[in-house]
Design an enzyme around this catalytic site. Structure first.
Site, PDB file in Angstrom:
ATOM      1  N   LYS A 155       0.843  -1.202   0.000  1.00 46.37           N
ATOM      2  CA  LYS A 155       0.000   0.000   0.000  1.00 46.37           C
ATOM      3  C   LYS A 155       0.878   1.251   0.000  1.00 46.37           C
ATOM      4  O   LYS A 155       2.096   1.160   0.196  1.00 46.37           O
ATOM      5  CB  LYS A 155      -0.953  -0.023   1.196  1.00 46.37           C
ATOM      6  CG  LYS A 155      -0.283  -0.025   2.541  1.00 46.37           C
ATOM      7  CD  LYS A 155      -1.316  -0.099   3.673  1.00 46.37           C
ATOM      8  CE  LYS A 155      -0.593  -0.094   5.018  1.00 46.37           C
ATOM      9  NZ  LYS A 155      -1.445   0.309   6.141  1.00 46.37           N
ATOM     10  N   TYR A 189      17.119  29.836   6.940  1.00 45.60           N
ATOM     11  CA  TYR A 189      15.962  30.646   7.341  1.00 45.60           C
ATOM     12  C   TYR A 189      15.854  30.721   8.860  1.00 45.60           C
ATOM     13  O   TYR A 189      16.161  29.772   9.576  1.00 45.60           O
ATOM     14  CB  TYR A 189      14.676  30.082   6.743  1.00 45.60           C
ATOM     15  CG  TYR A 189      14.552  30.410   5.271  1.00 45.60           C
ATOM     16  CD1 TYR A 189      14.235  31.706   4.861  1.00 45.60           C
ATOM     17  CD2 TYR A 189      14.792  29.459   4.289  1.00 45.60           C
ATOM     18  CE1 TYR A 189      14.143  32.031   3.517  1.00 45.60           C
ATOM     19  CE2 TYR A 189      14.696  29.777   2.935  1.00 45.60           C
ATOM     20  CZ  TYR A 189      14.380  31.065   2.559  1.00 45.60           C
ATOM     21  OH  TYR A 189      14.295  31.386   1.229  1.00 45.60           O
ATOM     22  N   MET A 196      12.370  24.737   1.804  1.00 45.35           N
ATOM     23  CA  MET A 196      11.511  24.030   0.866  1.00 45.35           C
ATOM     24  C   MET A 196      12.316  23.212  -0.148  1.00 45.35           C
ATOM     25  O   MET A 196      11.883  22.147  -0.573  1.00 45.35           O
ATOM     26  CB  MET A 196      10.617  25.029   0.128  1.00 45.35           C
ATOM     27  CG  MET A 196       9.483  24.393  -0.634  1.00 45.35           C
ATOM     28  SD  MET A 196       8.473  25.606  -1.522  1.00 45.35           S
ATOM     29  CE  MET A 196       7.596  26.373  -0.169  1.00 45.35           C
TER      30      MET A 196
END
Lengths: 379, 379
Positions: free
Chosen positions: A44, A265, A313
């Site tokens: 799965k 950051y 990100m």
């Protein structure tokens, strides 16, 4: 000098490691029981994030595949799988299961309304597995509803509507042997005197207390098949397993960070002394942990290098001050090496390895191990 | 009674919300400066997880799109985008940029070797943006290398190899006005006397201290375009923004959990009194937080219902004891409603909204808001 080709994050999937892990679980089972149960290879969540198409070749020796839904079962059939498939997701629409291209199909049943619908459909070749909700309580029949459900399912078998009816359970705490024994005893009391095969053991149960498996017809293995330990504080390697996924990225830039300067950051990281920092295109948008923990590291040429600052990100920053050979284009291993198992990155980030592997996003190409290097980047 | 069709987790994307947010940022800019800078709509990471194709219609009024790599730029062109595209990812291979189908193209430059390569290629129509590494130090020229890089880039402009050369900076702490002023002052000192447009402001800078933007030619907006606040403790709604993504799933099962009984993996949650629990097919393999925090909730018919127990690979459990109308098939909002912004789920899970949106995996279908219900499940 032309710039080296840069390879952003990508996962290499080694189907032979999956085959090794399956064989390893089978030998463990054979050690503890005269009759070795059949094995559902659980694939799965797109084979736990490894990619179904890349993983299936390693599962060829399994007795069946376990997936969540009909679409995944159809995908397995398209990939050439001919042995049984188990639908763990308890489908709402039983009519979809009549597609003969899906056969042989096993279906988990959580609710009497599913049996009603099957009764209306007439004869078929499904095998049913009644799910006891147990201590997990995420799906299935409660203890007081189980026997009535089983009697109704048995009548479907007697009238040729289904072929067989079995008993299925998920453990809530499979990594705790004492708990396992208590939950098994409850389950045995529940199904005492009822015919039909049983399927209760998963990777964690098989590895923490393997003897019971011999009394069941089928076992399920997911996480261990991919070479990852389901037991806290132990890695797959300690269990004789091999990681099926290795995550890589190439260094795309080097930055000098003077002592006292911030990096990343939020300015949370400040260099204590002059640092040489390597940047790789791997970020939280790929599924790498945003806050990987103070002991997080990567491997460069077999050496551990610390991850520093907040993961952004698109970027992880790595301290390569002590590794002058690390240059633009040098390959970095993010996890999945014997020296840097995904279990370690998960523990560092306060999560579990299954979350990291299944959490890799569509932006991460999954490639065959030892195959060609990635040509196109997916976004 | 036949079972209701069940819809597992899916995200609805509202391009009109993106258009609204863009207009909102433009009015804010107009309020503070006579000349409104042009806007790069940042759609890296597949439009922050929203899906490029579903999001682009909302960005039609932007002046350009900012992406990471050439493949994403090509995808924008295939979707019909004709205005400029900015490559934030500083490509290694400059030859790829010569494809006239990508024009007009703007490229971030981090390194002199990129300028060398451009010089060898001869005349073209690229616009370059030199990146100052600033306090972020994830990429770009250091302060001492910047002016030399700019002089070399200017020579490329003088010989017609590139069209224009600008100055670009990412703030490490854009949500802190005092920090912003200091970092802007450093940047102004760095580029003092140099010609060329500047691009420094992002969503957080625009919203926390909007006046400076008027002195720059272009601003970049990512997270705010999707209706999400880049500022801690404030939601997009407080800033006049509308969420572009709403995450839904339908209840697929109801379980009764007696007082004193555990629920979910690990047995960490035990019911204090009799509970009625709804289960939805949304798990950490979809990108929902595995440990969503004690105050995590969903919305059912506008009412908050608590998430209980550990989130598993495929399932979230919800306390619907006080909501008898919640039944199998009832739709649950997981995040993105004005009453349940993604910022709140992120704060509860100790992360940021951008991580949640970009972390949604390939298993989550992205669908147009107000469009048809999902037909096929992706796995």
């Amino acid at each position: 000098m032309s710039c080296a080709a840069q390879s952003r994050i990508h996962a290499r999937i080694d189907a032979s490691a999956i085959a090794h892990n399956l064989a390893r679980l089978r030998s463990l089972l054979a050690l503890h029981s005269a009759i070795v149960p059949r094995v559902w290879a659980v694939c799965k969540a797109d084979a736990y994030g490894h990619g179904l198409a890349l993983s299936l070749p390693g599962m060829a020796a399994a007795d069946g595949l376990a997936v969540m839904d009909v679409a995944s079962a159809a995908a397995c059939r398209e990939l050439g799988w001919r042995k049984p498939i188990l639908l763990l997701g308890s489908p709402a629409n039983m009519a979809e299961l009549q597609d003969s291209g899906l056969s042989p199909l096993h279906v988990v049943i959580d609710d009497e309304s599913q049996l009603d619908e099957l009764a209306r459909q007439g004869p078929g070749d499904l095998t049913l597995w009644l799910r006891f909700s147990g201590d997990l309580r995420h799906a299935g029949f409660s203890a007081h509803a189980y026997r009535r459900g089983f009697e109704r399912a048995t009548r479907l078998q007697q009238t040729g509507i289904v072929q067989q009816v079995g008993h299925l359970l998920h453990y809530a705490r499979a990594e705790e042997p004492e708990y396992l024994r208590a939950e098994r005893a409850s389950f045995e009391a529940l199904v005492a005197g009822l015919p039909g095969p049983r399927c209760t053991e998963n990777s964690a149960a098989l590895l923490s207390d393997p003897e019971y498996a011999g009394s069941t017809a089928w076992v399920r293995s997911g996480i261990a098949l991919y070479g990852i330990s389901p037991l806290a504080g132990i890695t797959g390697e300690h269990l004789g397993l091999k990681p099926a996924m290795t995550l890589f990225a190439d260094i795309h830039a080097i930055q000098q960070v003077p002592a006292g300067s911030p990096l990343g950051y939020g300015g949370a990281f400040v260099a204590e002394h002059d640092l040489r920092i390597a940047l790789v295109h791997c970020g939280y948008a790929d599924g790498y942990p945003r806050q990987p923990g103070p002991d997080a590291c990567v491997l460069i040429a077999g050496q551990e290098c610390a991850v520093v600052g907040r993961v952004s990100m698109d970027t992880v920053a790595i301290d390569v001050t002590a590794h002058p050979a690390a240059q633009r284009g040098t390959t970095v291993t993010l996890w999945g090496d014997a020296a840097l198992p995904v279990e370690r990155i998960a523990a560092s980030a306060g999560t579990i390895a299954a979350q990291l592997c299944t959490g890799l996003t569509a932006r991460v190409p999954r490639l065959r191990a030892h195959g060609p290097l990635p040509e196109a980047q997916t976004q």
